[in-house]
Design a protein around this motif. Sequence first.
Motif, PDB file in Angstrom:
ATOM      1  N   LEU A 220      47.024 -19.417 -18.202  1.00  0.00           N
ATOM      2  CA  LEU A 220      47.285 -18.615 -19.400  1.00  0.00           C
ATOM      3  C   LEU A 220      46.028 -18.443 -20.255  1.00  0.00           C
ATOM      4  CD1 LEU A 220      50.787 -20.002 -20.461  1.00  0.00           C
ATOM      5  CD2 LEU A 220      50.277 -17.739 -19.529  1.00  0.00           C
ATOM      6  N   MET A 223      43.936 -15.605 -18.831  1.00  0.00           N
ATOM      7  CA  MET A 223      44.576 -14.305 -18.681  1.00  0.00           C
ATOM      8  C   MET A 223      44.114 -13.341 -19.770  1.00  0.00           C
ATOM      9  SD  MET A 223      48.586 -14.107 -17.680  1.00  0.00           S
ATOM     10  CE  MET A 223      48.516 -15.660 -16.816  1.00  0.00           C
ATOM     11  N   TRP A 225      44.534  -9.600 -22.032  1.00  0.00           N
ATOM     12  CA  TRP A 225      45.456  -8.580 -22.549  1.00  0.00           C
ATOM     13  C   TRP A 225      44.924  -7.198 -22.171  1.00  0.00           C
ATOM     14  CZ3 TRP A 225      50.166  -9.321 -24.477  1.00  0.00           C
ATOM     15  CH2 TRP A 225      50.492 -10.598 -24.934  1.00  0.00           C
ATOM     16  N   GLY A 278      50.768 -12.945 -13.275  1.00  0.00           N
ATOM     17  CA  GLY A 278      49.850 -12.677 -14.372  1.00  0.00           C
ATOM     18  C   GLY A 278      48.409 -13.012 -14.041  1.00  0.00           C
ATOM     19  N   TRP A 283      48.295  -9.976 -18.536  1.00  0.00           N
ATOM     20  CA  TRP A 283      49.505 -10.011 -19.353  1.00  0.00           C
ATOM     21  C   TRP A 283      50.355  -8.760 -19.153  1.00  0.00           C
ATOM     22  CZ3 TRP A 283      51.555 -14.015 -21.708  1.00  0.00           C
ATOM     23  CH2 TRP A 283      50.745 -15.089 -22.026  1.00  0.00           C
ATOM     24  N   ILE A 286      52.851  -9.535 -16.479  1.00  0.00           N
ATOM     25  CA  ILE A 286      53.929 -10.408 -16.943  1.00  0.00           C
ATOM     26  C   ILE A 286      54.942  -9.627 -17.773  1.00  0.00           C
ATOM     27  CG2 ILE A 286      54.477 -12.360 -18.443  1.00  0.00           C
ATOM     28  CD1 ILE A 286      52.001 -13.729 -17.535  1.00  0.00           C
TER      29      ILE A 286
END
Length: 465
Positions: A220, A223, A225, A278, A283, A286
């Motif tokens: 995470l 990852m 955006w 992801g 993102w 996801i």
Amino acid sequence: MLSVMAFRDPLLPADDMTAGWIGFWPALFAFTGYMLVAGLFLKSGRHRQMNRMIDVAILLAGIWQAGLGLLQVFGWAESHHSLYALTGSFFNPGPYGCFLAVVLPLAVDRAMPEHDCENDDTGRWIRYLSRVTVVLIVCVLPATGSRTAWVAALASVLVVLWIRLPHLLEQHKRWKSVLMRWWKKLPIILMLVTGLGIFGSYFLNRDSANGRLLIWKVCLKQMKWSLPTYEYWNQPANFSAHYGRLQEDYFASSEGTPQEEWVAGTPEYAFNEFIAFGTKYGWGGILLLLAITGYFFLICHFTGDRRSFSMGLSLLVVSFFSYPFHFPVFWILLILLLTRTAFEFDVQEACPLPFSFVLSTSFFLLATLFSHEELPPLLEKREALRAWTECRPLYRAGAYEEAAKTYADCYKRHGETLKENPDFLFEYGRALFYTEDYDKAATMFSLLDNATGDPMAQIMLGQCY
């Protein structure tokens, strides 16, 4: 579904899923073709009869898996893993327990008394079949030791019982007075039981839980955006190799704790299908999966399809804590689940064109397209693994000189496929190392490092110089 689960090639390694994926594509092609033809000629009002057929198929698969597990528990059937006595037709008890957990809510709902519309002879036969399924799964599921399966089964069965509660209270008046007496205390009891369950499941295998938390945290943090970029599309196909680089960057930044260093490793899976998706697509990927999942549950709510809803919830929990979609049988299960939801949607007649026909057409086209792309590499991989399996006895017997020769011939014929197989690269590298062919051994260990990111590859690579 039964054919995919039962199809195992004795000439392949026990943990390899190639044979299952080869069987998956013809099974998918045949099923979607049948549903496409059935959707064209299906009479109005017969959609729920098709759902009965789907439910029976799922229940039979659950009975077969649970029955096989019972035979393994008593030592009358062979397990597929040397460390576990209970695996069903899977290699690992974790996915096996998850499969039973997805089947259980359907069996529980079907085992309960139905309304008059389903009290015909076929409905009563399905009810008895469901009760057998429930008994077998309840006997086997605790023995799998899968905490994910336990949570998924408990959550989905509680949802089934909550939805069916009014109907059950109508049939059993005396239960209503007992429930009203405990109604105010029930939320506290449920919260207490849930808290104790989470606490106990965590400490049942604390390192495993902490390891999964570390995987999620590392993935995470890295990852982005954004929409998938060239960087995302060209990551290593093997999750272990990609995660190894992410974990290396994480600990290099001095953010890791001693506890995280203790549980750090080179996992093959992310233990969360959403996070695994992801890491490849960011993102945006996801959010897309979450939107599709939400739309599925919205359709279930609109159609009142409690069976698809409860099975979908169980599959959602399993997807959050495990890696079900690395197994072809869970894809078959998902397709059956979507198909029965489409038939329930058609009963509402909310769309001028049957939704099941649209869905079946889409699946058929996708099966045709992807089978053409996926089957040839799978067939080549099967031949490569068969050739490697024939060479392995020499390596395991310690005849490294002969093993190095046979592995070299195998690599010469199937190098493009086997250079992505960590076990083959490790065994071939070790055989070359023990025959003092250090240059070729270093090449194999370098490929192994690229394929997995395993520190053992770097240790062996260092010993070659």
